[in-house]
Design a protein around this motif. Structure first.
Motif, PDB file in Angstrom:
ATOM      1  N   LEU A 168       0.805  -1.218   0.000  1.00 52.52           N
ATOM      2  CA  LEU A 168       0.000   0.000   0.000  1.00 52.52           C
ATOM      3  C   LEU A 168       0.836   1.265   0.000  1.00 52.52           C
ATOM      4  O   LEU A 168       0.317   2.360  -0.050  1.00 52.52           O
ATOM      5  CB  LEU A 168      -0.918   0.036   1.230  1.00 52.52           C
ATOM      6  N   GLU A 169       2.156   1.087   0.111  1.00 49.57           N
ATOM      7  CA  GLU A 169       3.022   2.249   0.195  1.00 49.57           C
ATOM      8  C   GLU A 169       2.833   3.168  -0.990  1.00 49.57           C
ATOM      9  O   GLU A 169       2.674   2.716  -2.122  1.00 49.57           O
ATOM     10  CB  GLU A 169       4.482   1.792   0.229  1.00 49.57           C
TER      11      GLU A 169
ATOM     12  N   GLY C 182     -15.158   5.168  -4.276  1.00 46.95           N
ATOM     13  CA  GLY C 182     -14.229   5.072  -5.390  1.00 46.95           C
ATOM     14  C   GLY C 182     -12.790   4.993  -4.906  1.00 46.95           C
ATOM     15  O   GLY C 182     -12.008   4.154  -5.350  1.00 46.95           O
ATOM     16  N   PHE C 183     -12.450   5.889  -4.009  1.00 49.30           N
ATOM     17  CA  PHE C 183     -11.088   5.904  -3.473  1.00 49.30           C
ATOM     18  C   PHE C 183     -10.731   4.558  -2.844  1.00 49.30           C
ATOM     19  O   PHE C 183      -9.680   3.973  -3.129  1.00 49.30           O
ATOM     20  CB  PHE C 183     -10.946   6.984  -2.396  1.00 49.30           C
ATOM     21  N   PHE C 184     -11.619   4.070  -1.979  1.00 41.93           N
ATOM     22  CA  PHE C 184     -11.307   2.828  -1.270  1.00 41.93           C
ATOM     23  C   PHE C 184     -11.204   1.643  -2.224  1.00 41.93           C
ATOM     24  O   PHE C 184     -10.323   0.791  -2.082  1.00 41.93           O
ATOM     25  CB  PHE C 184     -12.375   2.532  -0.204  1.00 41.93           C
ATOM     26  N   MET C 185     -12.097   1.574  -3.201  1.00 43.62           N
ATOM     27  CA  MET C 185     -12.062   0.468  -4.154  1.00 43.62           C
ATOM     28  C   MET C 185     -10.760   0.450  -4.926  1.00 43.62           C
ATOM     29  O   MET C 185     -10.131  -0.580  -5.110  1.00 43.62           O
ATOM     30  CB  MET C 185     -13.225   0.588  -5.143  1.00 43.62           C
ATOM     31  N   LEU C 186     -10.355   1.633  -5.392  1.00 42.59           N
ATOM     32  CA  LEU C 186      -9.117   1.692  -6.160  1.00 42.59           C
ATOM     33  C   LEU C 186      -7.931   1.313  -5.279  1.00 42.59           C
ATOM     34  O   LEU C 186      -7.042   0.569  -5.688  1.00 42.59           O
ATOM     35  CB  LEU C 186      -8.915   3.099  -6.742  1.00 42.59           C
ATOM     36  N   ALA C 187      -7.946   1.802  -4.039  1.00 45.69           N
ATOM     37  CA  ALA C 187      -6.855   1.462  -3.115  1.00 45.69           C
ATOM     38  C   ALA C 187      -6.803  -0.043  -2.901  1.00 45.69           C
ATOM     39  O   ALA C 187      -5.727  -0.654  -2.906  1.00 45.69           O
ATOM     40  CB  ALA C 187      -7.060   2.177  -1.780  1.00 45.69           C
ATOM     41  N   THR C 188      -7.980  -0.647  -2.747  1.00 42.62           N
ATOM     42  CA  THR C 188      -8.027  -2.098  -2.548  1.00 42.62           C
ATOM     43  C   THR C 188      -7.434  -2.825  -3.746  1.00 42.62           C
ATOM     44  O   THR C 188      -6.656  -3.774  -3.596  1.00 42.62           O
ATOM     45  CB  THR C 188      -9.486  -2.573  -2.369  1.00 42.62           C
ATOM     46  N   LEU C 189      -7.807  -2.356  -4.923  1.00 46.72           N
ATOM     47  CA  LEU C 189      -7.294  -2.981  -6.134  1.00 46.72           C
ATOM     48  C   LEU C 189      -5.777  -2.887  -6.197  1.00 46.72           C
ATOM     49  O   LEU C 189      -5.081  -3.870  -6.456  1.00 46.72           O
ATOM     50  CB  LEU C 189      -7.910  -2.299  -7.354  1.00 46.72           C
ATOM     51  N   VAL C 190      -5.273  -1.666  -5.943  1.00 39.36           N
ATOM     52  CA  VAL C 190      -3.821  -1.471  -5.964  1.00 39.36           C
ATOM     53  C   VAL C 190      -3.160  -2.394  -4.952  1.00 39.36           C
ATOM     54  O   VAL C 190      -2.131  -3.017  -5.215  1.00 39.36           O
ATOM     55  CB  VAL C 190      -3.471   0.003  -5.651  1.00 39.36           C
ATOM     56  N   TRP C 191      -3.790  -2.509  -3.797  1.00 46.59           N
ATOM     57  CA  TRP C 191      -3.249  -3.351  -2.731  1.00 46.59           C
ATOM     58  C   TRP C 191      -3.147  -4.805  -3.180  1.00 46.59           C
ATOM     59  O   TRP C 191      -2.103  -5.445  -3.047  1.00 46.59           O
ATOM     60  CB  TRP C 191      -4.178  -3.245  -1.523  1.00 46.59           C
ATOM     61  N   ILE C 192      -4.265  -5.294  -3.736  1.00 47.33           N
ATOM     62  CA  ILE C 192      -4.289  -6.690  -4.161  1.00 47.33           C
ATOM     63  C   ILE C 192      -3.248  -6.948  -5.234  1.00 47.33           C
ATOM     64  O   ILE C 192      -2.468  -7.902  -5.157  1.00 47.33           O
ATOM     65  CB  ILE C 192      -5.680  -7.068  -4.707  1.00 47.33           C
ATOM     66  N   ILE C 193      -3.216  -6.055  -6.226  1.00 51.31           N
ATOM     67  CA  ILE C 193      -2.275  -6.269  -7.325  1.00 51.31           C
ATOM     68  C   ILE C 193      -0.842  -6.223  -6.825  1.00 51.31           C
ATOM     69  O   ILE C 193      -0.012  -7.054  -7.160  1.00 51.31           O
ATOM     70  CB  ILE C 193      -2.460  -5.198  -8.417  1.00 51.31           C
TER      71      ILE C 193
END
Lengths: 195, 205, 206
Positions: A168-169, C182-193
């Motif tokens: 998450l960084e 929207g923000f949280f969903m995108l963050a989650t996606l980035v996290w998973i990837i």
């Protein structure tokens, strides 16, 4: 009149924050908000550009309407913005080298900052007058500045004190913080109506 | 100097070429776009009267035909009045004003005899998709047909917007949209203003 | 720039290893704004693919005669022209969706993805690879947005493509429709990837 402008100003800062409510200007927001100093610099530049391109484009739009060429507004607006930024860059370079060096990279970035074009497009949709557009431009810019400075402050503290999951960084945690900030800003609803 | 001229010349040519390209596409599609706008208006008016159901699949040409057959327009622009030709006591008027995010334009139809709303439909607004924009949805709009507007409160209000789920249609109440309080409030004001103006013109107290 | 890119390689890179959204974190603005409805996302995506692919193609075709000083303005002009065409088509054939997308269609012009691809690739490469690169970037972007929308619409409105799919007892999560969702969903996606660690695409210092 004054009350009308005050409403636009307050709304653009809070309930209609161009970044936290309308999602505009995210790319540079995420990229630059890890440094408070850069954030302030970029934010001020955004305020300046928005404050003048909105009313300029309001005039341009009136011209387009006169010739029934409204459909060309995207080209007209973006060219006006690009030209304005170009001119500002040249002026700054000649007037103050220090300012130019510190702002330098930001100016070209601003041309493609969706917040700038977005400001003009919203101005058209809401049918603002030239003076309304100026207030709206200033307000939106300040709203953007507010958001990015808040974010930068949080991120700088996080850098020192928080341990973030590696995946998450950077952009990941920035998005989550932005989401929380957006939620907080929703609390402003009911404070003011736009326009 | 030559270089600068070359640059300016290049930009000029580019602007003309691409501007021309866009203008050509616009010329081809202009009529269609205009017709879409007209049809959207007609559609809203017909839906407000209830002549057209919300999910009616009729095409543009049929809608224009239906409109010209059923509705008579009196007056122009935003002051226009729409009268159902077969039942002249059923009339519709524009709802015009500033909603939360931007200007809103819609239509409301009423039955002057029964003092009930016939329906409501929207032509243009810039409310948030998924929130304020839900005023377009059948769930919201279906509250209006059959709603009485006969009683007037001391402040002149006829239709009251209340928290979602608590509306009592006997009390002339309408459910707001969850999460779109500001849009709902703005709409309430627009309806109030336009309804009052219409009733005044129609000679009703 | 590294060795000249083949069209096919560029295309595939744009889909995964260098995906504009979760790798380069570009084009976020519209990613957050339109993804509360799948249909809108699809239309937005198609519009962007059209504008990006044709934009990169045109920039590449003109790359040898474009004066260096106005390179950026020329790119902007080209992109703006294609986006207007997209908007005109939408107004003509899909007026309801066009209204819902509102200002965000115009904002395709400032979508960092298109400018990014024009600057980074199309300005230096041949037309066909540039076209594929642009198309790939657009498709990569659309796919990511679709994933987000496929979560936001059902959870936020209980529908999929405007067809109700959730059981009657489901209470829609309003959060998903509005900005924070929207923000949280995108963050989650980035996290998973990005959690795939060494296997993660890009794997570059952010």
């Amino acid at each position: 009149m004054l009350a009308h402008w005050l409403v636009i100003l307050i709304a653009s800062l809070t309930t209609e924050n161009i970044l936290l409510s309308r999602y505009l200007g995210m790319c540079s927001f995420l990229a630059v908000s890890n440094s408070l100093k850069s954030s302030i610099g970029l934010g001020m530049a955004v305020v300046f550009v928005l404050a003048f391109t909105c009313p300029l484009n309001a005039l341009v739009f009136q011209l387009l309407e006169f010739y029934h060429l409204e459909y060309l507004q995207y080209i007209a607006f973006i060219l006006v913005i690009a030209a304005f930024v170009q001119v500002v860059e040249m002026v700054v370079e000649r007037v103050s080298m220090t300012l130019y060096l510190s702002l330098g990279i930001f100016l070209p970035l601003i041309t493609v900052n969706c917040a700038i074009l977005g400001g003009s497009l919203f101005m058209v949709i809401r049918k603002y007058s030239v003076l309304d557009s100026f207030v709206f431009g200033v307000g939106s810019g300040l709203g953007w500045l507010l958001a990015i400075v808040l974010m930068a402050g949080i991120r700088e503290r996080m850098k020192k004190r928080s341990a973030v999951v590696p995946a998450l960084e950077g952009p990941g945690i920035a998005l989550i913080v932005a989401g929380i900030m957006a939620m907080a800003f929703i609390g402003f609803q009911g404070l003011a109506r736009a326009g | 100097m030559r270089e600068r001229l070359h640059v300016i010349g290049f930009m000029l040519v580019m602007t003309i070429v691409f501007g021309g390209m866009v203008a050509t596409v616009n010329a081809f599609l202009k009529e269609r776009i205009e017709r879409n706008r007209k049809v959207a208006s007609y559609r809203a008016i017909l839906e407000a009267f209830g002549t057209l159901k919300v999910d009616d699949e009729r095409g543009a040409i049929e809608i224009v035909e239906l409109y010209e057959k059923s509705v008579r327009q009196e007056g122009v622009d935003t002051d226009a009045l729409f009268v159902l030709s077969s039942e002249p006591r059923k009339q519709a008027f524009y709802l015009v004003g500033d909603a939360y995010w931007g200007p809103l334009k819609g239509v409301m139809a009423v039955d002057l005899d029964t003092k009930k709303v016939l329906g409501i439909a929207f032509i243009d607004h810039t409310e948030t998709p998924g929130l304020g924009a839900r005023i377009d949805e059948p769930e919201f709009r279906n509250q209006f047909p059959g709603l009485s507007y006969a009683k007037k409160k001391t402040d002149g209000e006829r239709l009251t917007f209340v928290a979602s789920g608590t509306a009592n249609s006997d009390e002339q109440q309408v459910d707001m949209i969850t999460g779109a309080t500001e849009t709902s409030r703005a709409l309430a004001k627009i309806i109030q203003r336009n309804l009052t103006a219409f009733l005044e013109k129609a000679g009703v107290e | 720039m590294s060795a000249p890119m083949t069209g096919r390689k560029a295309f595939l890179q744009m889909l995964w290893s260098d995906n504009p959204v979760f790798c380069q974190i570009l084009g976020i603005c519209s990613a957050l704004a339109v993804t509360n409805r799948v249909v809108n996302t699809l239309v937005m995506g198609l519009g962007l693919i059209f504008a990006t692919a044709l934009g990169t193609l045109t920039v590449s075709l003109l790359r040898d005669i474009t004066p260096r000083r106005v390179r950026m303005m020329t790119q902007i002009l080209i992109i703006a022209a294609y986006v207007i065409i997209v908007k005109l088509f939408l107004d003509a054939f899909l007026p309801d969706i066009s209204k819902q997308l509102g200002a965000y269609v115009g904002l395709i012009i400032t979508n960092c993805i298109i400018m990014g691809r024009c600057e980074a690739f199309a300005a230096q490469n041949k037309p066909w690879p540039s076209f594929l690169d642009g198309a790939g970037a657009g498709i990569g972007y659309t796919l990511v947005l679709l994933v987000i929308a496929l979560v936001r619409e059902p959870l936020g409105m209980g529908t999929l493509c405007n067809v109700p799919i959730m059981p009657a007892w489901w209470t829609p999560w309003n959060l998903m429709i509005i900005a924070p969702g929207g923000f949280f969903m995108l963050a989650t996606l980035v996290w998973i990837i990005r959690s795939r660690g060494a296997a993660a695409p890009g794997a570059r210092a952010s």
